[in-house]
Structure formats: C-alpha cells, structure tokens
Design an enzyme around this catalytic site. Structure first.
Site, short mmCIF file in Angstrom:
data_model
loop_
_atom_site.label_atom_id
_atom_site.label_comp_id
_atom_site.label_asym_id
_atom_site.label_seq_id
_atom_site.Cartn_x
_atom_site.Cartn_y
_atom_site.Cartn_z
N TYR A 127 28.78 28.73 43.46
CA TYR A 127 30.21 29.27 43.28
C TYR A 127 31.40 28.42 43.40
O TYR A 127 32.23 28.12 42.04
CB TYR A 127 30.95 30.58 44.69
CG TYR A 127 32.53 31.59 43.83
CD1 TYR A 127 32.36 32.61 42.64
CD2 TYR A 127 33.45 31.17 44.26
CE1 TYR A 127 33.10 33.19 42.50
CE2 TYR A 127 34.15 32.02 43.76
CZ TYR A 127 34.42 33.34 43.01
OH TYR A 127 35.65 33.52 42.68
N LYS A 170 33.28 27.12 39.67
CA LYS A 170 35.07 27.83 39.38
C LYS A 170 35.74 26.05 40.00
O LYS A 170 36.87 25.62 38.51
CB LYS A 170 35.51 28.01 40.37
CG LYS A 170 35.00 30.02 40.83
CD LYS A 170 35.76 30.36 39.33
CE LYS A 170 35.16 32.09 40.17
NZ LYS A 170 35.82 32.74 38.29
P1 NAD Z 1 35.63 42.38 40.59
O1 NAD Z 1 34.01 42.04 41.58
O2 NAD Z 1 36.37 43.12 41.18
O3 NAD Z 1 35.38 42.95 39.07
C1 NAD Z 1 35.01 41.78 38.13
C2 NAD Z 1 34.22 42.54 37.30
O4 NAD Z 1 33.24 41.79 36.12
C3 NAD Z 1 33.45 43.55 37.46
O5 NAD Z 1 33.93 45.13 36.35
C4 NAD Z 1 31.64 43.94 36.81
O6 NAD Z 1 31.12 44.60 36.17
C5 NAD Z 1 32.15 42.20 35.35
N1 NAD Z 1 30.62 41.71 35.39
C6 NAD Z 1 29.59 40.79 36.28
N2 NAD Z 1 29.49 40.31 35.46
C7 NAD Z 1 29.44 40.34 34.50
C8 NAD Z 1 28.70 40.16 33.69
N3 NAD Z 1 27.42 39.18 33.13
N4 NAD Z 1 28.97 40.15 31.74
C9 NAD Z 1 30.53 40.85 31.82
N5 NAD Z 1 31.46 41.68 32.91
C10 NAD Z 1 30.26 41.33 34.41
O7 NAD Z 1 36.24 40.90 40.93
P2 NAD Z 1 37.48 40.62 41.09
O8 NAD Z 1 37.98 40.14 42.44
O9 NAD Z 1 38.54 41.24 39.82
O10 NAD Z 1 37.37 38.75 40.05
C11 NAD Z 1 37.50 38.69 38.45
C12 NAD Z 1 37.34 37.13 38.11
O11 NAD Z 1 38.24 36.74 39.56
C13 NAD Z 1 36.71 36.44 38.31
O12 NAD Z 1 35.88 35.95 38.13
C14 NAD Z 1 36.56 35.65 40.20
O13 NAD Z 1 35.56 34.77 41.19
C15 NAD Z 1 37.53 35.96 40.28
N6 NAD Z 1 38.55 35.09 41.48
C16 NAD Z 1 38.57 36.04 42.19
C17 NAD Z 1 39.37 36.32 43.86
C18 NAD Z 1 39.18 36.94 44.72
O14 NAD Z 1 39.55 36.87 45.59
N7 NAD Z 1 38.98 38.49 44.75
C19 NAD Z 1 39.68 35.20 43.95
C20 NAD Z 1 39.74 34.29 42.55
C21 NAD Z 1 38.62 34.76 41.80
#
Ligand code: NAD
Length: 252
Positions: free
Chosen positions: A161, A165
């Site tokens: 991860y 990133k």
């Molecule tokens: P989440 O799990 O709530 O949502 C992720 C979405 O991506 C889901 O709807 C899932 O179905 C979809 N997805 C997964 N694999 C996929 C694929 N192969 N093709 C298309 N869609 C796919 O996650 P989130 O927390 O909203 O995170 C969104 C982004 O933000 C991610 O890239 C995550 O790494 C990044 N992020 C999240 C956080 C956090 O604390 N939540 C922090 C930093 C970065």
C-alpha cells in the site's frame, strides 16, 4: 438539489472511480452539487448504482459505469462509455483503491502484493492513460489521483500500500510535467485517516489517533472539497502537487 453557491463545475463532466463508497461517493455527490454531470465508476455495481440514485434523488445527473481499474480493457471501456454518454471528461478523480492484509514486509504474500499494486498503482496509470488521451482530444482537463499520507511517510504492516501510494505521487508529478503544455493539470491528494469502509476494515480504534495534531478522522466530504478545488479554475496554476489533507499528520 442542494447546489453549491457558485456551481463552479456547471456544464463539466466528472469521472470518479471507486465512487460507490467512502471518499469516492462523497466526491461524486459534491461534483453533482456543484453542477457537474458525473460518471460513477466502480467494481461493485450495487453500491455504484446507489451513488447514482443518491445524485438523482437530489436532482443531479449521473451514470453508473462498471470498471475494474486493474484491467486495461475495462478501463478503456469505462472512458469510452463516459464519452459516449456525456461527450467529454473535464475532471477525473482516480480514487479506487484497496488495502492489503496487514503484514510485515517479509510476511506479505505475493498475491497481496500483486493485487494491491495492480489496483492502486497500475489502476491509476491505466485511468490516466485513457483519460489523458480524451483530454488531449478535447483540449484539456484536470486529473486528481488518490494517494495518501502513506504516499509521504512509511507505515508498518502495509508495504504494498505504502509503495503504491508513494508511486502515485511520482506518477502524478511526471504526468503533470508531460501534459502541462496541453492544458491538462494533474495533482494528487494525500488524505490522513478518513472514516470509510476501508478504515473500518482495519478495525482501527479512535484511541490510535491520540497524539496526532487533530485527533479525529476526516470526513469524506473534507477530501471531496479538496478534489473539487483542485479540479476548479481557482486552482488553474496548481499542477504536480501532492496535497496532504491529514490534520497535520505528515507535518509531525
Ligand atoms: P472504500 O473502501 O470506502 O471505497 C473504495 C471503492 O473502490 C469501493 O467502492 C470499491 O468497490 C472500489 N474499488 C475497489 N477495487 C476496485 C477496482 N479494482 N476497480 C474499481 N473500483 C474498485 O475506500 P475509501 O476509504 O473511500 O478510499 C478511497 C481512496 O482513498 C483509496 O485509494 C484509498 O487508498 C485512499 N485513501 C483512503 C484513506 C482513508 O483513511 N479512508 C486515507 C488515505 C487514502
């Protein structure tokens, strides 16, 4: 429809991957509220269609497009479907991402490594590849990639991860340099902990936020606001940036 004051994305088309949940859903809703027509792309059809219903329920315009961002043909078809439906892509948020099973570097399985890199890193590159081709054809656009505070600092137990990133930041800077002359801006957002399904899956306790400058989770809407700004004319000279939205975490 609860419109934002200025409708700053009125008449624009915004594509959001991973728009069925969390940050992606909040950003899709925010784009719709600011006047954009939204392409809701996700691997999970029910949750993607639910986001479309939420937007439609507020009087906005959105269409669901299924995609696996790790699959080249699927990404090409997503961009083609977006253009077939709305004619162009002005803003793209490459947000879909997954977390690997927690493991130290030497214990990480090859399958976990490959899938995390395929979705988080190759997925962003594939999306950019096809979005940029469309943006070149139409004369410009703005792209935001979802990195993380884990794209700026190391974190134990998540090496694929963290690697994905960090790589997204490099990919973002490179594309920004390459396509600046073509009126395409490319930026990354680096959220800290946001309370979404992704974080709930970790079983993280609120206590683990103690000692951070702002000892709370971000709301998905706080990330969405930054994405909308980066895609707006107000950010017209911002490209190649990796913007921390982390309550000061990366400043520590
Ligand atoms: P989440 O799990 O709530 O949502 C992720 C979405 O991506 C889901 O709807 C899932 O179905 C979809 N997805 C997964 N694999 C996929 C694929 N192969 N093709 C298309 N869609 C796919 O996650 P989130 O927390 O909203 O995170 C969104 C982004 O933000 C991610 O890239 C995550 O790494 C990044 N992020 C999240 C956080 C956090 O604390 N939540 C922090 C930093 C970065």
């Amino acid at each position: 429809m609860v419109r934002q004051q200025h409708e700053r994305h009125g008449d624009r088309v915004a594509l959001v991957t991973g728009a069925g949940s969390g940050i992606g859903r909040a950003t899709a809703l925010a784009f719709a509220r600011s006047g954009a027509r939204v392409v809701v792309a996700d691997i999970a059809r029910p949750s993607g269609e639910e986001t479309v219903s939420l937007i439609a329920g507020e009087g906005g315009s959105a269409v669901f497009v299924p995609v696996d961002v790790a699959d080249a043909a699927s990404v090409e078809a997503m961009v083609a479907a977006a253009v077939a439906h709305y004619g162009r892509i002005d803003c793209a948020f490459n947000n879909a991402g997954i977390l690997p099973v927690k493991a130290r570097t030497a214990e990480c399985s090859e399958d976990d490594w490959d899938r995390t890199i395929a979705v988080n890193l190759k997925g962003v590159w594939l999306c950019m590849k096809h979005e940029i081709r469309q943006m070149l054809a139409q004369g410009g656009g703005a792209i935001v990639n979802a990195s993380s505070v884990a794209g700026l600092k190391g974190y134990a137990l998540t090496s694929p991860y963290v690697a994905s990133k960090h790589a997204i930041v490099g990919l973002t800077r490179t594309a920004a340099i390459e396509y600046g002359p073509d009126n395409i801006r490319v930026n990354a957002v680096c959220p800290g902990a946001v309370m979404t399904d992704l974080v709930r899956g970790l079983g993280t306790s609120v206590q683990s936020l103690e000692g951070r400058p702002m000892a709370r989770y971000a709301e998905p809407e706080e990330i969405a606001a930054a994405v909308l700004w980066l895609c707006s004319d107000e950010a017209s000279f911002v490209t190649g940036s990796a913007l921390p939205i982390d309550g000061g975490l990366s400043a520590q």
